[in-house]
Design a protein around this motif. Structure first.
Motif, PDB file in Angstrom:
ATOM      1  N   ARG A  26     -32.248   8.820  -5.100  1.00 17.64           N
ATOM      2  CA  ARG A  26     -32.942   7.348  -5.770  1.00 17.64           C
ATOM      3  C   ARG A  26     -31.129   7.079  -5.428  1.00 17.64           C
ATOM      4  NH1 ARG A  26     -36.757   9.988  -7.475  1.00 17.64           N
ATOM      5  NH2 ARG A  26     -37.459   9.697  -5.843  1.00 17.64           N
ATOM      6  N   LEU A  27     -30.052   7.498  -5.887  1.00 20.92           N
ATOM      7  CA  LEU A  27     -28.739   6.105  -5.731  1.00 20.92           C
ATOM      8  C   LEU A  27     -28.689   6.607  -3.574  1.00 20.92           C
ATOM      9  CD1 LEU A  27     -25.760   8.092  -7.975  1.00 20.92           C
ATOM     10  CD2 LEU A  27     -27.492   6.031  -7.763  1.00 20.92           C
ATOM     11  N   GLU A  67     -19.565  11.121  -6.987  1.00 25.70           N
ATOM     12  CA  GLU A  67     -19.854  11.294  -5.140  1.00 25.70           C
ATOM     13  C   GLU A  67     -20.886  10.230  -5.047  1.00 25.70           C
ATOM     14  OE1 GLU A  67     -22.146  15.493  -4.887  1.00 25.70           O
ATOM     15  OE2 GLU A  67     -20.832  16.621  -5.971  1.00 25.70           O
ATOM     16  N   ASN A  68     -20.765   9.406  -5.830  1.00 21.76           N
ATOM     17  CA  ASN A  68     -21.211   8.065  -5.408  1.00 21.76           C
ATOM     18  C   ASN A  68     -20.197   7.079  -6.024  1.00 21.76           C
ATOM     19  OD1 ASN A  68     -23.995   8.784  -4.687  1.00 21.76           O
ATOM     20  ND2 ASN A  68     -23.695  10.178  -6.532  1.00 21.76           N
ATOM     21  N   SER A  69     -19.390   7.248  -5.116  1.00 21.15           N
ATOM     22  CA  SER A  69     -18.286   5.764  -5.464  1.00 21.15           C
ATOM     23  C   SER A  69     -18.467   4.578  -5.505  1.00 21.15           C
ATOM     24  CB  SER A  69     -16.829   7.089  -5.696  1.00 21.15           C
ATOM     25  OG  SER A  69     -16.362   7.302  -4.074  1.00 21.15           O
ATOM     26  N   ASP A  70     -19.206   4.622  -4.244  1.00 25.43           N
ATOM     27  CA  ASP A  70     -18.890   3.051  -3.573  1.00 25.43           C
ATOM     28  C   ASP A  70     -20.633   2.234  -4.369  1.00 25.43           C
ATOM     29  OD1 ASP A  70     -21.041   5.405  -2.901  1.00 25.43           O
ATOM     30  OD2 ASP A  70     -22.019   3.963  -1.425  1.00 25.43           O
ATOM     31  N   ILE A 106     -27.681  -1.761  -1.808  1.00 26.18           N
ATOM     32  CA  ILE A 106     -27.407  -2.345  -3.598  1.00 26.18           C
ATOM     33  C   ILE A 106     -25.969  -1.597  -4.074  1.00 26.18           C
ATOM     34  CG2 ILE A 106     -28.108  -1.529  -6.102  1.00 26.18           C
ATOM     35  CD1 ILE A 106     -31.415  -1.448  -5.361  1.00 26.18           C
ATOM     36  N   ARG A 107     -24.673  -1.885  -5.187  1.00 28.01           N
ATOM     37  CA  ARG A 107     -23.745  -1.439  -4.817  1.00 28.01           C
ATOM     38  C   ARG A 107     -23.527  -1.220  -7.104  1.00 28.01           C
ATOM     39  NH1 ARG A 107     -23.788   0.432  -0.982  1.00 28.01           N
ATOM     40  NH2 ARG A 107     -23.296  -0.126   0.703  1.00 28.01           N
ATOM     41  N   SER A 142     -29.053  -7.013  -5.542  1.00 26.05           N
ATOM     42  CA  SER A 142     -29.499  -6.649  -6.127  1.00 26.05           C
ATOM     43  C   SER A 142     -28.424  -5.313  -7.249  1.00 26.05           C
ATOM     44  CB  SER A 142     -31.482  -5.832  -5.453  1.00 26.05           C
ATOM     45  OG  SER A 142     -31.836  -6.539  -5.206  1.00 26.05           O
ATOM     46  N   ILE A 143     -30.154  -4.933  -8.448  1.00 30.90           N
ATOM     47  CA  ILE A 143     -28.704  -4.250  -9.129  1.00 30.90           C
ATOM     48  C   ILE A 143     -30.062  -2.288  -8.721  1.00 30.90           C
ATOM     49  CG2 ILE A 143     -27.025  -5.343 -10.295  1.00 30.90           C
ATOM     50  CD1 ILE A 143     -29.139  -5.404 -12.763  1.00 30.90           C
ATOM     51  N   GLY A 144     -29.476  -1.720  -9.226  1.00 30.33           N
ATOM     52  CA  GLY A 144     -30.796  -0.557  -9.112  1.00 30.33           C
ATOM     53  C   GLY A 144     -31.072  -0.498 -10.656  1.00 30.33           C
ATOM     54  N   LEU A 145     -31.612   0.427 -10.918  1.00 27.40           N
ATOM     55  CA  LEU A 145     -32.000   0.686 -12.259  1.00 27.40           C
ATOM     56  C   LEU A 145     -32.891   2.284 -12.322  1.00 27.40           C
ATOM     57  CD1 LEU A 145     -32.196   0.386 -15.706  1.00 27.40           C
ATOM     58  CD2 LEU A 145     -34.711  -0.979 -15.987  1.00 27.40           C
ATOM     59  N   ILE A 146     -32.283   2.839 -12.872  1.00 27.13           N
ATOM     60  CA  ILE A 146     -33.003   4.325 -13.197  1.00 27.13           C
ATOM     61  C   ILE A 146     -33.370   4.980 -14.050  1.00 27.13           C
ATOM     62  CG2 ILE A 146     -32.630   7.193 -12.149  1.00 27.13           C
ATOM     63  CD1 ILE A 146     -30.345   6.660 -10.291  1.00 27.13           C
TER      64      ILE A 146
END
Ligand code: IPT
Length: 269
Positions: A49-50, A78-81, A58-59, A2-6
Motif C-alpha cells: 500500500r505504501l 523502511e519508508n523514511s520518505d 504521496i508523502r 494528497s495524503i494516504g489513509l490505510i
C-alpha cells in the motif's frame, strides 16, 4: 496534493467514522485522501500500500489499523520518505502516533458496574489480533482484580454485531448467573442487546451492558448504551494536523494521547 489513509475495514463503525473525520479535516487543508483498505495487516500488504502511495507522490500516511510494534516500527524505518502516523499501536511502539488512552475509560466502566452491585461479569473482548482489544481486556481485568473479582469469564468476538449476538448466547447458556457484560465495542454491544432481548434478559432480569467507542448511533440503541467514548472527530482532526507537522519536519517524534470517558446511559443498572 494528497495524503494516504490505510484503514481497517470500513464496514466497522469506528474506522469509518475516523475515515470520515480524516477526509473532512484533510479537505479543509486542501488535501485529497487516497484510501487503502488491506484485507490483511501483515508487513508486506502494508508495504504494498505504501508503495502505491509513493507511486502517487504521496508523502504522508495515516495508518488506522491495529499493528504490532515490530510491524509498525519496520514500516516507519523502511519508508523514511513517507511520514507515517499510526492510530492503533501499543504504547511501547517506537513510532509517531496519536491514540486513545484506554485506561481511564476501562477502569471507570468496571467501577460503574461494581458500584451498581454487579459481581458476576462476562467480558466480550475484541479479536486477539488487535492491540487495542488486548489492551482493553487487560485493563478490565486489572480493574476487576483490584476489586477482588477473579472469576470473570472471557469470550472473544470479531468487532461485528453478529459476533456479539452469537457470543451472548454461548456465554449466558454456560454462565446464566452473569449479570453484567463488558463489551469491547458498541457494534458488538448492539448484537448483545439484541440477543438479550431474544433471551428475555431485559426488564426485571436485565443483564447490564457496557460498550466502547460511543459511535454516533449508540444513543439510539435499545436501551441507550452506556459506553466508553472515544471522540473520533477529534482523532481525525489531530491526525491530519500532526501528519502535516510531521511531513514538514520528519525528524520530530509525535506521541499524542487522547482521553476516553465513560458515558452512563440506560443499558446499565
Ligand atoms: C477500534 C474500535 O474501538 C473498535 O470498535 C473497532 O472498530 C476497531 O477499531 C477496528 O480495528 S478504534 C481504534 C482507533 C483503536
Amino acid at each position: 496534493p494528497s495524503i494516504g489513509l490505510i484503514t481497517a475495514s470500513l464496514t466497522l463503525h469506528a474506522p469509518s467514522q475516523i475515515a470520515a473525520a480524516v477526509k473532512s479535516y484533510a479537505g479543509s487543508h486542501q488535501l485529497e485522501v487516497s484510501i487503502a483498505m488491506p484485507v490483511q495487516a501483515d508487513f508486506s500488504s502494508l508495504q504494498d500500500r505504501l508503495n502505491e502511495f509513493r507511486a502517487q507522490h504521496i508523502r504522508g500516511a495515516i495508518i488506522s489499523l491495529p499493528l504490532e510494534s515490530s510491524v509498525a516500527e519496520r514500516l516507519a524505518a523502511e519508508n523514511s520518505d513517507i511520514a507515517c502516523l499510526f492510530l492503533d499501536v501499543s504504547p511501547e511502539s517506537d513510532v509517531c502516533c496519536v491514540r486513545f488512552d484506554h485506561r481511564d475509560g476501562c477502569g471507570a466502566c468496571v467501577q460503574h458496574l461494581w458500584d451498581a452491585g454487579h459481581r458476576e461479569f462476562g467480558l466480550l473482548a475484541g479479536p486477539e489480533s488487535s492491540v487495542s482489544a488486548r489492551m482493553r481486556l487487560s485493563s478490565w481485568r486489572e480493574a476487576l482484580h483490584r476489586l477482588g473479582i477473579a472469576n470473570a469469564v472471557t469470550v472473544f468476538g470479531d468487532w461485528s454485531a453478529a459476533s456479539g449476538w452469537q457470543k451472548t448466547f454461548e456465554l449466558l447458556h454456560q454462565h446464566p448467573r452473569i449479570s453484567a457484560m463488558v463489551v469491547a465495542n458498541d457494534q458488538m454491544a448492539l448484537g448483545v442487546l439484541s440477543a438479550l432481548a431474544q433471551l428475555n434478559r431485559t426488564g426485571g432480569r436485565a443483564v447490564s451492558v457496557t460498550g466502547y467507542d460511543d459511535t454516533a448511533d449508540s444513543l439510539y440503541f435499545q436501551p441507550p448504551l452506556t459506553t466508553v467514548a472515544q471522540d473520533f472527530n477529534v482523532l481525525g482532526k489531530r491526525a491530519v494536523e500532526r501528519l502535516i507537522q510531521l511531513m514538514a519536519a520528519p525528524q520530530i517524534k509525535i506521541r499524542e494521547l487522547l482521553p476516553t470517558r465513560l458515558i452512563i446511559r440506560q443499558s446499565t443498572r
